[in-house]
Enzyme design. Sequence first.
Site, PDB file in Angstrom:
ATOM      1  NE  ARG A 251      -2.239   4.354   3.630  1.00 50.13           N
ATOM      2  CZ  ARG A 251      -2.330   3.972   2.367  1.00 50.13           C
ATOM      3  NH1 ARG A 251      -1.725   4.683   1.418  1.00 50.13           N
ATOM      4  NH2 ARG A 251      -2.990   2.886   2.019  1.00 50.13           N
TER       5      ARG A 251
ATOM      6  CG  MET B 174      -1.798  -1.237   1.323  1.00 52.29           C
ATOM      7  SD  MET B 174      -2.866  -1.397  -0.115  1.00 52.29           S
ATOM      8  CE  MET B 174      -3.611  -2.981   0.231  1.00 52.29           C
ATOM      9  CB  CYS B 175       2.091   3.285  -2.257  1.00 49.87           C
ATOM     10  SG  CYS B 175       2.808   1.656  -2.551  1.00 49.87           S
ATOM     11  CB  THR B 176       0.480   7.852   0.286  1.00 49.16           C
ATOM     12  OG1 THR B 176      -0.136   6.987   1.240  1.00 49.16           O
ATOM     13  CG2 THR B 176      -0.358   9.119   0.150  1.00 49.16           C
TER      14      THR B 176
ATOM     15  CB  THR C  56       5.053   6.072   0.987  1.00 47.43           C
ATOM     16  OG1 THR C  56       3.674   5.707   0.733  1.00 47.43           O
ATOM     17  CG2 THR C  56       5.100   7.411   1.710  1.00 47.43           C
TER      18      THR C  56
END
Length: 327
Positions: free
Chosen positions: A225, A1-3, A19
Site C-alpha cells: 500500500r 491497518m491504514c494508509t 483510510t
Amino acid sequence: MCTSLTYENSRGDQFLARTMDFAFELGGQPIFMPRNQTIKGDAGEFSTKYGFIGAGRNLSHYMFVDGVNEFGLGAAALYFPEYVAYQKVAPTDKLGLAPHDVTAWALGNAKSVADLRELVKTIQILDVPVALLGITTPLHFIFSDSTGDTAVLEATSADLQLIDDPVGVMANAPQLSWHLQNLSTYGTMQAAERPLHDYEGLELKTQGPGTGALGLPGDYTSPSRFVRTVYNKHYSIKTDNTPDTLNLLQHLLDSVTIPKGVKLKADGKSDYTQYRGYANLSERTYYMEPYDNLELQGVKLTDKMLTEWDTPVEYPLDHTPHIKALN
C-alpha cells in the site's frame, strides 16, 4: 491497518488524507474540540490551547484519530503493531500520554510540525490500554501543516522525536525508514509505456499503456500500500482547486481502500476501510467519507466556533448511500 498521504495542489494548498482500516467498529464521527480544554486522558489529565476538528469518539473522554487544528496542523494515527516500545512510567519532567490521546494532545497544543518537534520532547507515550478495545493500541503518527512540512512520530524507544517524511506517505509496520528503503526496489517504474525489445529475431507485440508500472504490488499489505500510494501520488496530474483536489484524493485512496471480506485476520474477522478522512490544512476543513456513503461530509473551522464555542460538538454522519437518478 491504514494508509495516509499528504498532497499539495498547484495553488499551494496542503491536504492530509487517510483510510481508517479496522475490523472492530470504531464508530467515529466528526467532532469539534474548542480551545482551552482539560481532557481526562487515560494516562492522566492534560490540557489543550487550540481548537480543532477531527474524527473521534466520546467514551470516558474525547479521543481522536485524525484531524486538523486552527493553525492548519493535521494529524493521523495509524496502527503500528510489534514495533512500539511504550514506557511504563513517565519521567517527572514529562507529561505521560496514552497512545490514543496523542492526536488530541498534538492538535490541541502545536501550531506546526516545527512546533511539534520541540513539544514531543516534553511527553512520554505510556503503555496504557484503551477501554474500547481492551488493549494498548500500537500506533505511529503522521503530521503535516499548511507549509507542507511533514513528519512521523514512531515510539520505538523512550527517546521521542519526529522523523522527516520526504514522500508524505505512511502506512503501517515496519518503520518509515524501512518503507523508504523499500521504494528503491520499485525505483524504475514509470507512468509511460516501456518500449519492447526484440528477442532472437522475434518482434514482440506491445501489451499497451501501463507497462511502465509492471511490478507495482497490488495486495493489501502495508509495504504494498505504501509503494502504490507513493507511485500514484507522484504521477497523478496536479489539481488547482479544492473540489478537484478532494476528488483526486478519493481516487488515490481508491487503490488502498479495503472492501469488507477481502482481508481477513487470524481470528477470521475482516479489516476494512470504515471511513476515509480528508483534512484541508490550508482552509481548516475536515471531511469524512464513511464506507456506506461515498459522499464527502465536511466541517469547516470558523472564527465563530473558535472564539465563541466552549463545548465539544459532535456531527453525526449520514450513512445512507447517495444515488442520483437521471430519469
